[in-house]
Design an enzyme around this catalytic site. Structure first.
Site, short mmCIF file in Angstrom:
data_model
loop_
_atom_site.label_atom_id
_atom_site.label_comp_id
_atom_site.label_asym_id
_atom_site.label_seq_id
_atom_site.Cartn_x
_atom_site.Cartn_y
_atom_site.Cartn_z
N ASN A 13 -43.51 23.12 39.65
CA ASN A 13 -42.92 23.81 38.50
C ASN A 13 -42.70 22.85 37.32
O ASN A 13 -43.07 23.16 36.19
CB ASN A 13 -41.59 24.45 38.92
CG ASN A 13 -41.17 25.56 37.99
OD1 ASN A 13 -41.95 26.02 37.16
ND2 ASN A 13 -39.93 26.00 38.12
N ARG A 38 -53.53 17.22 49.68
CA ARG A 38 -53.97 18.59 49.86
C ARG A 38 -54.62 19.16 48.58
O ARG A 38 -55.55 19.95 48.63
CB ARG A 38 -52.76 19.46 50.24
CG ARG A 38 -53.06 20.79 50.86
CD ARG A 38 -51.79 21.34 51.54
NE ARG A 38 -50.60 21.06 50.72
CZ ARG A 38 -50.12 21.85 49.77
NH1 ARG A 38 -50.72 22.99 49.50
NH2 ARG A 38 -49.04 21.54 49.08
N ARG A 112 -32.42 7.00 39.83
CA ARG A 112 -31.53 7.13 38.67
C ARG A 112 -30.30 6.22 38.70
O ARG A 112 -29.88 5.73 37.66
CB ARG A 112 -31.02 8.57 38.55
CG ARG A 112 -32.02 9.55 38.02
CD ARG A 112 -31.41 10.95 38.00
NE ARG A 112 -32.46 11.96 37.82
CZ ARG A 112 -32.38 13.20 38.29
NH1 ARG A 112 -31.31 13.59 38.97
NH2 ARG A 112 -33.36 14.05 38.10
N CYS A 151 -31.07 18.04 35.49
CA CYS A 151 -31.06 19.04 34.42
C CYS A 151 -29.65 19.39 33.94
O CYS A 151 -29.39 19.45 32.74
CB CYS A 151 -31.77 20.31 34.88
SG CYS A 151 -31.31 20.86 36.53
N GLN A 178 -26.30 27.98 37.22
CA GLN A 178 -27.64 27.42 37.06
C GLN A 178 -28.75 28.38 37.47
O GLN A 178 -28.60 29.18 38.40
CB GLN A 178 -27.72 26.12 37.86
CG GLN A 178 -26.69 25.10 37.40
CD GLN A 178 -26.75 23.76 38.12
OE1 GLN A 178 -25.74 23.21 38.50
NE2 GLN A 178 -27.95 23.25 38.33
N HIS A 244 -29.77 26.97 32.31
CA HIS A 244 -28.48 26.63 32.92
C HIS A 244 -27.38 26.85 31.89
O HIS A 244 -27.46 26.36 30.76
CB HIS A 244 -28.45 25.16 33.35
CG HIS A 244 -29.32 24.84 34.52
ND1 HIS A 244 -30.00 25.78 35.24
CD2 HIS A 244 -29.59 23.64 35.12
CE1 HIS A 244 -30.65 25.19 36.23
NE2 HIS A 244 -30.44 23.90 36.18
N THR A 328 -35.94 23.65 32.69
CA THR A 328 -37.21 22.99 33.05
C THR A 328 -37.91 22.38 31.84
O THR A 328 -38.86 21.63 31.99
CB THR A 328 -38.17 23.95 33.79
OG1 THR A 328 -38.40 25.12 32.99
CG2 THR A 328 -37.60 24.37 35.13
#
Lengths: 348, 348, 348, 348
Positions: A13, A38, A112, A151, A178, A244, A328
């Site tokens: 995504n 794959r 992070r 996010c 969210q 969100h 996103t």
């Protein structure tokens, strides 16, 4: 001359969002699409189930997907890679790309909180880019790893930043609502969320607490120093596709009128002179009582603006407001791309 | 011998819930269905669009609806009326019934904050029933008006009560995620809430703040005295049919371990000896990370229990947790009926 | 004396429905819960994520799950097993139980179209039970395998049966709008279905076509003979939790008035004298224009009735109507249990 | 030189879509916004609740709304009006505008079936424009009224047209699954459609039957002559925001292979040479099993293309397929605007 860039984890995504943000990008040329074994060897359109509402960019559709290996020939002429890898893969793959001289702009959570990895929201703390030097010294990277936050952290940090700069932060309390896309395409079964909500997102509250403190803190003597405020969070999943929403309560160090808070947010526009392709006004204020709403407002500023409404007084904290982020775009792919754009323009 | 009761506003969403709660009730006999002049004269099944998932009780279906007039013969033998009237009508109609000697148990917001009207959650502050004496003196009522709070207030007050009793309340912060049924059947257009949420419910935050303070306060010398804590609230609408969820943050006066908080909630069962027909354990604790969830948990205790989960520490407040309430049962019709049950058993 | 029964595939969505239907069952005692090796050895409540809106029956919660092996001691005293296995496992496991002398009432699709396996909707074609003899002869089973059809087939077959009996069937055309629970708990990602529908369910149209023909056909000389009509189907998934809705168009062999069709459906009640615990009136007619609706009507007859509305003329076919079925009760677990109930009462 | 145009009913859902379609239109200049007396005199942004996902065009936001009166000065210089009026108002207001010399392109249902009012889908039957002459003769209009069909009719007519032209139509059977926006912003309460669908839309089945026959028929000697096929329809509402999906079954007069049907649809592109601003390829075929889907495909061709998938054989009819239409663009505002564009280019 455009810089060649690649994507790690191109079929998921967030990977799809990277592709959309890099289509016809004036600074970057997308030349390498990395994904799992794959998918490797297939055309992109065969390798991925594309579930965006606009069609796959034509060039990309026919491009052959390659494995996410730093020494794969397809990555040779690439200078920057954007990573949408899951955390467990990011942990090992991103360092390999950094060693191979690539600048990795990563949306993954794996690195992070490392002591030498900058965690950057372009408009909030791009000065932290300087930690790349420490990172290179420590790790012997020719390239480097730059992360952007979770996010839901981005939505809060961007709106807190102008308040902190003007009035100081003392206490921050956040309850999130969210969107399902934050969990990935298969992350939330429809049986789990139709006529329902879920008062829990694994690890999210901890991330929001630690990441906000790191981002709104400083770099001193080659070390991160947390921001000097307390933050408590409660995270919830609601049946919204993208966007969100956060109820944010803030106690400032100095007294501030509601109108001053709004002005500080509205005037917050630190990078407007850099002419960055993915940049939009970071905070857009709405005056209506019932805004922001995710379905109506998430695409504000091409999905790159945080939309804020209902700035008002609170009996305990000094101020409360509602903030909305396209999770996103602004909260993932867009955050990485904007980091890369500023880095190239200012720090390269 | 059962007591004859009536419903004011019998055809709406809360009116329908009253009918369900009063079906085969061991203490009350539903004999009068009051509604607008548009509905009066029709059978109940013709007058209302029934949108509950169980069928209309057969007796009720064929009963003739009458206008909500205190002197209508149908109300003559009625001692108690349950009011699901909209606030503007409640304002004038409820006092007429009280003057006519009826006890009005009202779910309407109109009279809740009046200085001589008790605002009661049965398990929390039934001692406030004594204010009915003041009310009768002031207003010359033979009957009286007892209100129950706004749906979202009930969810918070019930869970705060045992914490307050054991450890004292200092600060309370709440963000709600409320179901669409709270706005009535036609309240929220589907275009407004599908793939969306709305960060605003008119008047709701103010109600939650003032009502919680009144309910968790005392009656002293014939006057209400607010609870001695601060409370701030942010209210949101989410696409859930029934079930209000609340993220609640509490700072207690005395220190309390999480396990002590949970124990206090779990042991809170003040009316268990009264054998009230609509009574269920007021607070049901869930230990799973991802509960309570409205679709799965709203019917706990026949919709009369508040389901609490995720009781945990918070960096700013001492404790945070998630609470869920079936808003049209526990938060509306059930609250009125339970008030009436205790009143009859203990105070009549 | 109750008959001991077991469940194969007890932890999934249909398995959970079996448990609900067998709780306090007057004919059957649930003694064995079979599931995958991953679940075996755990208590049921630990082995499964229970997502029904009522709590797990207490006895069942604490029972230990065993592997779905026909020779496992836990299955020794069991005479009947209900299978909620996925098709690929059912293919090998169900025959083993049949060999071991068990009667397998299976909701799986694996064996439905085998030439010696009855495919039964209790009210429609229980005479097909006699094919068990052929099956035992062919396969050397001591027990036997009885299947019930695909959920969406049941909805159509039950409503077509009284029409066929009275007026003959010539042409049947169906467009389905099926609930997400039909795909299993994880079957439909929320990203795929929120603000959306999907005009495809793999294999479903073929199943509906072949199964309806088999069920509404005959057994002659130990062989199945398809019903003598044509059927075409289009299947769709819609964002509804439980409840398949079908737009059905029928051309009868003989002319029939709409009122006659309605009467035939309404009077269809073939098993009312058997006193079967899970039996409800098979077809409940609604007269309102806008019914049946899944959320309001799916629990009619404890989820065992098909609710039919909008019976009306069609310019091409003679009649069209809308039918609704609770797909995981009437369309799955309930169908198997009802088959077993009649078998025990009439054929054992 | 652009033609000045106005909108009747500018504040509702379809009115808002008209505004979006007319923004920066190369042929039309939007100069008059007509709405109810309640709205008249306000700026457009104050008069309407704008619920599109893009912002109000800036010019329009500040324009003053006027009453929908044909002799209002604001309409004096307007040659074309687009009508998004409700049917009952359209009945009287549209003729007044036609008398005043305006060409009314109407999305309202009021006049569609009048014997001298053309009902036009631009790509399907623009020859019917010639009936305007008859209309002017009959009614003494200086202008005229041109209607476009009901949203769900357009989806079917466009896809049936190339099939009819090549192979002839004998029988058409349609089951629709229609979006909530088709009922207007307040049309479907969320309580009515969340976790639900409604098997009824008042008048819709009749409209689809009569309108398809009129559109796919001819004009002979100044009279409409219905198409020579039978059509039966069943209409349903599903919880989708925008995008009507239809399961369509067709029996052609002549035999046709599936591939021939697909080819006919794919090649249908009758107006490509007119260079109409709102024109897109009328039918876009998808080859995936599970497409079209409303959320993913409704914006194909800027919302002006019908997306068709799953073209396959049917045991009764010769062919079945699924068609999707953006109901408020292609099925409403876009249909009117496209009619006006062709009229101006070809017939004016």
């Amino acid at each position: 001359m455009k810089i060649n860039v690649g994507i790690l984890g191109a079929t998921g995504n967030v990977g799809q969002r990277f592709i959309q943000m890099l289509e016809n990008h004036p600074m970057f040329e997308l030349t390498a699409l990395g994904a799992s074994h794959r998918s490797a060897g297939k055309t992109y359109e065969d390798a991925c189930y594309w579930y965006q509402t606009e069609a796959i960019p034509e060039d990309t559709a026919k491009k052959i997907v390659v494995p996410t290996e730093a020494n794969h020939p397809e990555f040779e002429n690439v200078d920057i890679v954007f990573s949408a890898l899951p955390a467990n893969l990011a942990q090992t793959i991103e360092p390999e790309f950094a060693k191979a001289g690539k600048l990795v702009f990563s949306n993954a959570s794996a690195m992070r909180m490392e002591a030498d990895v900058p965690l950057i929201i372009t408009e909030v703390n791009h000065e932290h880019f300087k930690m790349l030097e420490t990172q290179r010294d420590n790790r012997g990277y020719d390239g480097g790893i730059v992360t952007n936050p979770n996010c839901s952290t981005i939505c809060s940090s961007i709106t807190l930043k102008p308040i902190m700069d003007k009035f100081g932060l003392d206490l921050v309390n956040i309850t999130t609502m969210q969107a399902i896309s934050g969990a990935g395409y298969d992350g939330v079964p429809s049986m789990a969320i139709l006529d329902n909500m879920i008062p829990y997102i694994g690890g999210e509250e901890e991330k929001m607490q630690t990441e906000n403190l790191k981002i709104l803190g400083n770099v001193e003597n080659g070390q991160f120093k947390d921001g000097n405020f307390k933050i408590g969070v409660s995270c919830n999943r609601v049946p919204v596709i993208d966007g969100h929403t956060e109820s944010i309560f803030v106690k400032t160090t100095e007294e501030a009128e509601i109108e001053e808070i709004k002005k500080a947010m509205d005037e917050f526009d630190p990078l407007k002179d850099f002419n960055l392709p993915s940049y939009a006004k970071p905070i857009v204020l709405r005056s209506e009582n019932d805004r922001p709403q995710p379905r109506l407002d998430r695409n504000t500023g091409n999905g790159m603006s945080i939309v804020v409404g209902r700035v008002r007084e609170d009996p305990i904290f000094t101020t409360k407001y509602t903030a909305l982020e396209h999770n996103t775009i602004r909260g993932a792919a867009g955050a990485s791309v904007l980091n890369a754009e500023l880095y190239v323009k200012k720090y390269l």
